[in-house]
Enzyme design. Sequence first.
Site, short mmCIF file in Angstrom:
data_model
loop_
_atom_site.label_atom_id
_atom_site.label_comp_id
_atom_site.label_asym_id
_atom_site.label_seq_id
_atom_site.Cartn_x
_atom_site.Cartn_y
_atom_site.Cartn_z
N VAL A 142 0.84 -1.20 0.00
CA VAL A 142 0.00 0.00 0.00
C VAL A 142 0.88 1.25 0.00
O VAL A 142 1.87 1.33 0.73
CB VAL A 142 -0.94 0.00 1.22
CG1 VAL A 142 -1.73 1.30 1.30
CG2 VAL A 142 -1.89 -1.20 1.14
N GLN A 189 -4.29 -7.34 -7.27
CA GLN A 189 -4.67 -7.90 -5.98
C GLN A 189 -5.90 -7.17 -5.44
O GLN A 189 -5.91 -5.94 -5.34
CB GLN A 189 -3.57 -7.80 -4.93
CG GLN A 189 -3.96 -8.56 -3.66
CD GLN A 189 -3.04 -8.36 -2.49
OE1 GLN A 189 -2.99 -7.29 -1.91
NE2 GLN A 189 -2.31 -9.41 -2.13
N CYS A 232 -3.63 -9.50 4.74
CA CYS A 232 -3.41 -8.18 5.34
C CYS A 232 -3.89 -8.15 6.78
O CYS A 232 -5.05 -8.46 7.05
CB CYS A 232 -4.11 -7.09 4.53
SG CYS A 232 -3.88 -5.43 5.22
N ASN A 259 7.04 -15.80 1.09
CA ASN A 259 7.15 -14.36 1.33
C ASN A 259 7.48 -14.13 2.80
O ASN A 259 7.12 -14.92 3.65
CB ASN A 259 5.82 -13.69 0.94
CG ASN A 259 5.73 -12.22 1.29
OD1 ASN A 259 4.74 -11.78 1.86
ND2 ASN A 259 6.75 -11.44 0.96
N GLY A 260 8.20 -13.03 3.07
CA GLY A 260 8.46 -12.66 4.45
C GLY A 260 9.93 -12.57 4.78
O GLY A 260 10.60 -13.59 4.86
N GLY A 261 10.44 -11.35 4.94
CA GLY A 261 11.80 -11.14 5.44
C GLY A 261 12.91 -11.51 4.48
O GLY A 261 14.06 -11.64 4.90
#
Length: 326
Positions: A11, A62, A92, A215-217
């Site tokens: 966003v 999305q 989210c 996904n993630g870090g």
Amino acid sequence: MENKISIAPMVDRTDRNFRNFVRMINKDVLLYTEMITAQAILNGDLDYILGFDEVEHPIVLQIAATNPKEAYQAVKIAERYAYDEINLNVGCPSDRVSGNMMGAYLMAFPKEVANIVKAMKDATNKPISIKHRIGIDGKNVLPDTFEQTLLDKYEDMMNFIHITEKAGVNKYIIHARIAILAGLDPKQNRSIPPLRYDEVYRVKKENPNLHIEINGGIKTIEEIDEHLKYVDSVMLGREIYDNPMILTEFGKYYGSEGEINITRKEIIEKMIHYVENMEKKNLRPHLFLMHTHGLFHNVRGSKAWKRAINETNANSGTLRKLLKEM
């Protein structure tokens, strides 16, 4: 072409201008729009919300939706635009999103998510994917009638996947943290819950028929290489935004060497052309330049670059001057 790497929907980040900036550096990586609610599509300025340039392909829309009817209507409208894939946000953790029964909140209602997916598939022939977390802590957010508000076990995630898979989903983008729906803001939800990559690997191992993206870090090429031993693809987020030159390192995943040797000078030349087109349309260059802060990430000239493009009157002339000084 199989997409090994994608840029996460963010966003206020992955808008049309940022996506064009990415394409100046890399032509292959899979792009996502920001998360767009079905309500926004139903009531907003469609060209502003859904419009994109041909160069942005491959690109995924999305959406966030709270019920099948709105999801169907939104996707039907989006059919006017040539997106390559539609993704449903079930990850989210924002309280604003959860408060409207969207995003990660919906992980507690896999049958309803399946119904939303069915409605989306009725509205389009494009692939439908889901982006979600490995679980949620819904304490103080989920209805009081819920006996279990902590859905953080591997079995909880697989229940969600098995139910939604029956609706026709083949691709899952899994953020390897749970989402805590109350008490943490979205930024904290990207760092405080521990990463559990092994559970995402296990999903792929036990479900080889599914396309599993992690996904993630994730921040480095070395980390991408390691993840790709166990899953089909990798999604990066803030690292791309903060350090966009990492995009020049992705050629090996696509057999594309073209962008590997692109220089900042060549990128700025492309930026000048883009900003000149904005000026012809009376659009504010700041809307584009604000996304380019990271071009000189961790290299000499970073502060001077940011200072110059942050000026309210920064324009194509500013870029020409900076290019000359380089």
